[in-house]
Scaffold this active site. Sequence first.
Site: not given
Lengths: 481, 499, 95
Positions: B81, B156, B180
């Site tokens: 990420k 997210s 998330s």
Amino acid sequence: MEWEVVIGLETHTQLKTNTKIFSGASTTYGAEPNTQACEVSIALPGVLPVLNKQAVECAIQFGLAIDAEIAPRSVFARKNYFYPDLPKGYQISQYELPVVGKGKLTIQVPAGKHSEAYEKTIHITRAHLEEDAGKSVHGAVEGMSGIDLNRAGTPLLEIVTEPDMRSAAEAVAYAKKLHELVQWIGICDGNMQEGSFRCDVNVSVRPKGTEKLGTRREIKNLNSFKFMQQAIEYETQWQIDTLEDGGKIQQATVLFNPDTGETRAMRSKEEANDYRYFPDPDLLPLIVTEEDKARVKATMPELPEAMKARFEADYGLSAYDAAALTASRDMADYFVAAVQAGAEAKPAANWVMGTLSAKLNAEEKAIADSPVSAQQLAQLLKRIQDNTISNNAAKQVFEALWLAEGEVDEIIASKGLKQESDSGAIEAIIDGVLAANPAMVEEFKAGKEKAFNALVGQAMKASKGKANPAQVNEILKKKLT
Amino acid sequence: MINSSLINSSLTQLSHMLASKQISSVEMTQSFLARIQQYNPTINAYIALDEEKTMAQAAAADARIAAGNAEPLTGIPFAQKDIFCAKGWKTTCGSKMLANFVAPYDAHVISQFDAAGAVNLGKTNMDEFAMGSSNETSYFGGVKNPWDFDRVPGGSSGGSAAAVAARLCAAATGTDTGGSIRQPASLCGFTGLKPTYGLVSRYGMIAFASSLDQAGPMAKSAEDCALMMNVMAGFDARDSTSLDRPKEDYTRGLNALSGDQPLKGLRIGLPKEYFAEGLDANVAKVVQDAIAEYRKLGAETVDISLPNSQLSIPVYYVLAPAEASSNLSRYDGVRYGHRAAEYDDLMDMYMKSRAEGFGAEVKRRILIGTYVLSAGYYDAYYLKAQQIRRLIAQDFTEAFKQCDIIMGPTAPSTAFKAGEKADDPVAMYLQDVYTIATNLAGLPGMSIPAGFAANSGDKTLPVGLQIIGNYFDEARMLDVAHAYQLTTDWHTQMPAGLE
Amino acid sequence: MALNIEDIKRIAHLARIEINEQEAASTLTKLSGILGLIEQMQAVNTEGIVPMSHSQDLAQRLREDVVTEVNQRETFQAIAPMTEHGLYLVPKVIE
């Protein structure tokens, strides 16, 4: 109307640590810009703070030294504001729960034009750990400011007093005492030029006899005691004049200009500060246990108050002398070293506060850099004690020691300062003097006491100053009666 | 030939292939890069690729394997990420503010993967500064849900989610502040774990809400998550909130599950608040079926209550923006990041740089956070929220007296259409209604694929089952998930058309 | 606690985010919605409840006072918007 000034101090003391409060970057002063600004110092995305153990111990030491409550649990908070020298956009400080709570410091206020010297206790509200900001450098590039973050994250202990002081002299006496104390316990180098000890002074005035505090103005960043005295005196008068002219005092931050001796308000902020304090989620509560305190206490030097009491009790020194000798750690250390080297306490105290201090002052030297060591002074005092030299001769030896002309006994020998203590030899000299001055002898016998002193003088002169004056007195008295 | 078996293989299988020299890490990595080349232009899961760096790591991994000192993840390609700083990699956190930020240091998580010999395939797309539940707030554009390109992957960690679901990596990392990792896992049909707060170091992970942020694995199965946890979890002295505990082997219980009723004796708590109004009926059905399956595996279910759970969204939307408003103050255009091209003075530089560098949702949260911390409001908002946070955590403490593990839906619905909630922050925030409480309490939570449900359209979409454990109970959660995955195949399914 | 447009401008300034009239108006609508969500908290009696800042009740760990960082100025300033003589440059700071 008679006015009273009310003063409180906030002092930022830079703690003596190798590294920053929340990172392992060096705190050495004077490095090239941003060479000691690590990833935490410049607040790169993702970095986190970890608290420096030494900074915490410094705070505990200070708390113990002012007999304060040390919080078993204290909390770091974020003080949010934007400034280019504040890389995170917040300063990590302590807000609601500081590590050091209420304490006190006794100050000696020197005699002034209209007042005797006196003692006073100043109450300390709190002391908290926080990080320093970086520095803005002006003028390196036209129209721009340069930001150096070497100082960002340096550990500070902010020490806040109650509004207990009532004159510039008291404020300065407090600041000096605090300055000495933090150096005494070794938590701050005290270097004011380098910004290691910076004072913000809150000043307000009120009609004498009233309780309600007036609106205060804060004089920022005073870095010398002389400026502090001047700034407070100017500010006090300015506030009194303003009020007497029917004006009002606006709360403000002011700066002192040493060139003009005046204070002036900083460009007013566009908004009231709203720092949005909240507990820093990156740091956990700081827990200080009784064991932690005991461990830190064991490493601390004897404090000035304790040492003062000991000097009075063990050495029979007066309270005044004991206070003077413990006004600085270096002076106290010097005195103790001299006594340990064999000097008698009272004469040692007199010499340290008298001849030595005067000479150091005249030459603008610190006692730690004294060319005459405590051991040399002790040796000198021994030679007075055992009648080898007179007090007058000792002064000459001291001067020679200052100039590094040798050790005490060498100097006595090379300068021929040894005093005559052989009573036979002194008798012979006196006999000669009496024979040569029959008129004086007659005068003395007729009751003129002065003549005796004159005869002593003659005998001393005849011995070229080396005769022991006490012996001269004694023998002469015997011969004349 | 290699490709189809490769992309559906577990981490253990990939590790065996590498160890037995059926394939080299270089070949394996190239296969994934080829898939990324093919699908990423559409899906937009990755926002930074650096073939040279990736291949260098693969080559190094091959050398390590050849030298005989490989670890379980050595040579396996992962997606990271873009919230993790990786030295020499562009690390943007999905923001224009950091669009040109090349990280000069490695996050702890990145160092851990590097030390394990894993290969970094690239940085994945995400909601800007992890603020969002659809990946639509990314400066680099939205991400397609591999199950339906019209729909969002959740957020997210949307890029990592799509990368795992579309098999554009062996597995990926994510972070979870309010859901998330778990909500995208639910929406994209894979297994994601948010560990106990403090198990995975936050050092180098760009902060959103420091007291809630936690990194975790996003993978095809619980077994894969366990292997990743072995690398990711562990004490780090640079994070004051990192927990100093002995290292655990999260795979230790996986192979001990045996018999028809491997979960006999397990008490599963079902919070009534998680099955109340607001939960899509089709999703509820899938979740109930999954729970029925657990009963078959020997578990018993207990009705429990988390009475303050409806307050978790209000509390979260005070605390997270408050922390974020402060965490994001460092983006001022002075030392790195976006600086406006033109400005009048210092104030103007701040105002413009931040107005230009942050997107709308990030600004909204900064403003909310600034407001709730500002003079006069602190007690009514921030302090109050922290008090209710304790009530929410205490609900779980009480609940775990009656059960060993808690189950429920991960998200109230299946993946929604792009744009559907983009202009309605409150509707978007409700996506995390079942996940936020565990962040507030600091508890571990995971989502595993539990089936498919029909949505507004004609397609059926993945549904996640949420598993919440007590503090440090990750190993048990993984066992519980693994037991289900041994008897079901929801976790092995992949979107059509991406084979 | 209803928000107004002046509140929006004040907090935007505190947060150093430039905002024009139109943005302020739309922000007001959205923030008011979020605050409406948050308002639910006010119904809860929280008297005597200790605020929770961290999920684990732990003490701060302390770091030994040993220098671990080296000078990385060149690396760090390579990504800076404007530097000179090793300094980060900003428009003139006025006190």
